[in-house]
Design an enzyme around this catalytic site. Structure first.
Site, PDB file in Angstrom:
ATOM      1  CG  ASP A 148      -1.724   1.296   1.449  1.00  0.00           C
ATOM      2  OD1 ASP A 148      -2.113   1.968   0.196  1.00  0.00           O
ATOM      3  OD2 ASP A 148      -2.216   1.664   2.558  1.00  0.00           O
ATOM      4  CG  ASN A 192      -2.930   5.430  -1.056  1.00  0.00           C
ATOM      5  OD1 ASN A 192      -3.003   4.077  -0.389  1.00  0.00           O
ATOM      6  ND2 ASN A 192      -3.875   5.964  -1.719  1.00  0.00           N
ATOM      7  CG  ASP A 220      -6.045   3.331   0.578  1.00  0.00           C
ATOM      8  OD1 ASP A 220      -5.068   2.295   0.496  1.00  0.00           O
ATOM      9  OD2 ASP A 220      -6.760   3.412  -0.409  1.00  0.00           O
ATOM     10  CG  ASP A 275      -1.366   1.550  -3.568  1.00  0.00           C
ATOM     11  OD1 ASP A 275      -0.156   1.526  -4.062  1.00  0.00           O
ATOM     12  OD2 ASP A 275      -1.936   2.179  -2.643  1.00  0.00           O
ATOM     13  CG  ASP A 303      -7.428 -12.140 -13.239  1.00  0.00           C
ATOM     14  OD1 ASP A 303      -8.108 -12.697 -13.930  1.00  0.00           O
ATOM     15  OD2 ASP A 303      -6.788 -12.517 -12.336  1.00  0.00           O
ATOM     16  CG  ASP A 323     -11.974 -15.182 -13.127  1.00  0.00           C
ATOM     17  OD1 ASP A 323     -11.252 -15.604 -12.553  1.00  0.00           O
ATOM     18  OD2 ASP A 323     -13.423 -15.102 -13.183  1.00  0.00           O
ATOM     19  CD  GLU A 349      -9.984 -19.894 -12.366  1.00  0.00           C
ATOM     20  OE1 GLU A 349      -9.910 -19.855 -11.020  1.00  0.00           O
ATOM     21  OE2 GLU A 349     -10.672 -19.139 -12.701  1.00  0.00           O
ATOM     22  CG  HIS A 370      -6.777 -14.887  -6.082  1.00  0.00           C
ATOM     23  ND1 HIS A 370      -6.083 -15.435  -7.121  1.00  0.00           N
ATOM     24  CD2 HIS A 370      -8.175 -14.550  -6.238  1.00  0.00           C
ATOM     25  CE1 HIS A 370      -7.290 -15.729  -8.128  1.00  0.00           C
ATOM     26  NE2 HIS A 370      -8.198 -15.074  -7.503  1.00  0.00           N
ATOM     27  CG  ASP A 371      -9.473 -18.142  -6.181  1.00  0.00           C
ATOM     28  OD1 ASP A 371      -9.964 -17.046  -5.773  1.00  0.00           O
ATOM     29  OD2 ASP A 371      -9.626 -18.256  -7.411  1.00  0.00           O
TER      30      ASP A 371
HETATM   31  O1  TEU Z   1     -12.398 -18.401  -9.369  1.00  0.00           O
HETATM   32  C1  TEU Z   1     -13.019 -19.600  -9.937  1.00  0.00           C
HETATM   33  C2  TEU Z   1     -13.258 -20.623  -9.113  1.00  0.00           C
HETATM   34  O2  TEU Z   1     -14.250 -21.393  -9.453  1.00  0.00           O
HETATM   35  C3  TEU Z   1     -12.962 -21.054  -7.778  1.00  0.00           C
HETATM   36  O3  TEU Z   1     -11.648 -21.075  -7.743  1.00  0.00           O
HETATM   37  C4  TEU Z   1     -13.621 -20.044  -6.843  1.00  0.00           C
HETATM   38  O4  TEU Z   1     -12.596 -18.987  -6.464  1.00  0.00           O
HETATM   39  C5  TEU Z   1     -14.225 -20.612  -5.499  1.00  0.00           C
HETATM   40  O5  TEU Z   1     -12.918 -20.966  -4.756  1.00  0.00           O
HETATM   41  C6  TEU Z   1     -14.888 -21.604  -5.669  1.00  0.00           C
HETATM   42  O6  TEU Z   1     -14.898 -22.293  -4.360  1.00  0.00           O
HETATM   43  C7  TEU Z   1     -12.105 -17.242 -10.161  1.00  0.00           C
HETATM   44  C8  TEU Z   1     -11.328 -16.191  -9.403  1.00  0.00           C
HETATM   45  O7  TEU Z   1      -9.746 -16.567  -9.469  1.00  0.00           O
HETATM   46  C9  TEU Z   1     -11.845 -16.002  -8.169  1.00  0.00           C
HETATM   47  O8  TEU Z   1     -11.158 -15.276  -7.111  1.00  0.00           O
HETATM   48  C10 TEU Z   1     -13.166 -15.263  -8.663  1.00  0.00           C
HETATM   49  O9  TEU Z   1     -13.930 -15.420  -7.253  1.00  0.00           O
HETATM   50  C11 TEU Z   1     -14.123 -16.167  -9.265  1.00  0.00           C
HETATM   51  O10 TEU Z   1     -13.337 -16.533 -10.471  1.00  0.00           O
HETATM   52  C12 TEU Z   1     -15.154 -15.227  -9.773  1.00  0.00           C
HETATM   53  O11 TEU Z   1     -14.785 -14.493 -10.763  1.00  0.00           O
HETATM   54 CA    CA Z   2      -3.593   2.115  -1.195  1.00  0.00          CA
END
Ligand code: TEU
Ligand code: CA
Length: 575
Positions: free
Chosen positions: A30, A32, A34, A38, A107, A215, A274, A347-348
């Protein structure tokens, strides 16, 4: 220099020796105060990324968005959300990466838009809207009253709990949303939708970006009859997956996209698709270069093995033999035709070292071992921010500590409709919820781990006192230094970037073992997935004299493995 490497070699295969690093901008740095990461925060860390040695940066979404799903709900594809910065910042980022020999992939979230996107606002305005057909509008189920329980056009559930349909009183119809109600699905059957997406993609490539991470791109083609899905016992909604996972026209759409966006461009670009639920057979078709669809896919099989029936809220212990069998099928299935992506986390997903390693006493050793095992497979490896430091899962206290719509909606549904207690739900979601991986990147030991001077949008992991970049930057024994080594090995050694893969010891419960080969050279990769001493009985005593290439302990002779040890050996062979 990496730039030169990307230019040499036959077109299309530069990414065999490349490593991609994923930034989740909200949690990276970050600038700034907040509390939200970013683009200027990313700009301040380019030398960190360059020193790590990565070739490509993938940025999770930074477009204008109401942030219902942290930017995976986009209201303007051609602008940056003020939370993250400006188009000028992005141009500066592209230039800063390119001047250091790195690429940027964005993305691309086009299975759905935000419900605040002008396309959807127009579509929702009435049945005669010229964009009505850009989304999936359907009347209530026959004989049912719109808005009443069970009146949805079919029984599909959304990935974020509740039905996959939202009722719109303006026209008395429902729209489809496979994710949140604020993420209406685009109708790719409509050629205008497809052209609008391709035009936008071309606009970004013309601006200088080097490709896209797409995605849930295997959800874009639905069975237009939208039939009910099977309703499993104890479930509230039917499984629509068979009617939209790798659906009827998805190959046609991706090939069309290739022709409209990528075919006429000469610079080396990257497309990674993905694809939840994708199988090996389809992945071969998606990634066969002759078919001109995408370079590689993210598959989900190896991140579903530690759950009952693929339900992330019903975690179970992972069995190494199953992990090996799964990754082996992907290695063998795509060998010779397609190309794999390789990842432990994003991130998931939960943090790699907490999930596949040991984030206690053996955290550093197991983080390094996991890096070695993954990166020495055949395919393009992806590092998720913080993985290179051995960052761990977060221990959240109450449901109010969570931020992710997926876990918050599930908690509400499970406590109100399924009769689970708060404590039961908190225990069930702890191992695999997405916020595990979304806590701020741990830069140093200061209050907020050097992530922000303000109040972070989600709590910082208290273990930043021990686990942080500052402590590792100049420590040759650190997890970070180990990642540099393994990346360097891929850049330098053709047996890593292009060698064949052969799984060994598939039945061993604790040892992960495989061979990589090019004519004249063999690499043996051994990983101990346990906290006890093991021996890798590969049945070939001559390996005991081979040259050690990489390891997470001081080199030792033989095929004995200490707890969580990684051992990589090379030998020259004739023929
Ligand atoms: O994720 C798709 C997805 O089907 C899963 O990985 C989902 O995040 C979830 O864990 C189901 O249990 C993609 C993105 O990576 C995710 O961050 C988004 O939330 C999702 O698509 C919708 O855009
Ligand atoms: Ca920021």
């Amino acid at each position: 220099m990496t730039t030169d490497r990307h230019r040499t070699g036959p077109a299309g295969d530069w990414f065999h020796s490349a490593v991609v690093y994923q930034i989740y901008p909200r949690s990276f740095a970050d600038s700034n105060g907040d509390g939200i990461g970013d683009l200027r925060g990313v700009l301040g860390k380019l030398d960190y990324l360059h020193r790590l040695g990565i070739d490509v940066l993938w940025l999770s979404p930074i477009y204008r968005s109401p942030q219902d799903d942290n930017g995976y709900d986009i209201s303007d594809y051609r602008d940056i959300d003020p939370l993250f910065g400006t188009l000028d910042d992005l141009d500066e980022l592209i230039a800063g990466l390119h001047s250091r020999g790195m690429k940027l992939i964005m993305d691309l979230v086009v299975n759905h838009t935000s419900d605040e996107h002008p396309w959807f606002l127009e579509s929702r305005s009435g049945p005669d809207s010229p964009k009505r057909d850009w989304y999936w509008w359907r009347p209530p189920r026959d004989g049912a009253t719109g808005g009443a329980p069970g009146a949805e056009p079919n029984n599909w559930g959304s990935a974020f709990s509740g039905p996959a349909w939202a009722y719109d009183a303006v026209t008395g119809e429902y729209y489809l949303h496979l994710f949140s109600t604020k993420q209406p699905d685009l109708n790719w059957e409509n050629p205008q939708v497809r052209s609008a997406v391709y035009e936008m993609m071309n606009w970004w490539l013309d601006r200088g970006v080097d490709g896209f991470r797409m995605d849930v791109i295997n959800f874009i083609s639905k069975d237009t009859a939208l039939p009910d899905g099977l309703l499993a016992e104890g479930m509230l909604y039917g499984d629509g997956g068979p009617f939209y996972i790798s659906g009827p026209r998805v190959h046609e759409f991706l090939h069309e996209m290739h022709l409209q966006v990528f075919a006429h461009r000469s610079s080396p670009l990257l497309t990674v698709a993905e694809m939840p639920g994708v199988n090996v057979r389809d992945a071969v078709l998606f990634t066969d270069p002759r078919r001109e669809e995408v370079d590689m896919v993210f598959q989900f099989e190896h991140v579903a093995l530690d759950q009952e029936e693929g339900n992330k809220w019903r975690p179970k212990p992972l069995r190494l033999v199953e992990l090996k069998a799964s990754l082996r099928r992907w290695q063998e299935g795509l060998a010779g035709t397609g190309w794999n992506s390789l990842y432990w986390g994003n991130h998931d997903q939960a943090r790699a070292v907490s999930r596949f390693g040991d984030d206690g006493a053996y955290r550093e050793l197991s983080a390094k071992m996991l890096a070695g095992i993954l990166h020495l497979h055949r395919g393009t490896p992806y590092i998720y921010q913080g993985e290179e430091l051995g960052m761990t899962n977060m221990s959240f206290g109450a449901i109010s500590d969570y931020r992710d719509i997926e876990v918050l909606n599930h908690h509400r549904e499970a406590t109100t409709h399924l009769g689970h207690t708060d404590a039961e739900v908190l225990a069930a979601v702890a191992p695999l919820n997405r916020d595990n991986a979304r806590t701020p990147l741990q830069w140093d030991t200061t209050g907020n781990a050097g992530f922000t001077t303000g109040t972070p949008w989600i709590a910082v992991n208290p273990n930043h006192n021990r686990i942080n970049a500052a402590a590792q930057l100049d420590d040759p024994a650190s997890v970070l230094a180990f990642y540099r080594k393994v990346i360097e090995l891929r850049h330098r050694d053709p047996v890593v970037s292009d060698g064949d893969f052969t799984m060994l010891l598939p039945e061993d419960e604790h040892v992960y073992a495989f061979l990589r080969t090019v004519p004249g050279t063999e690499l043996l990769v051994l990983g101990n997935f346990s906290g006890s001493d093991r021996t890798a009985d590969v049945g070939d005593p001559s390996w005991t004299a081979a040259e050690p290439v990489l390891g997470n302990y001081p080199a030792s002779a033989g095929l004995a493995l200490r707890p969580w040890e990684l051992k990589v050996l090379r030998r020259l062979v004739s023929g």
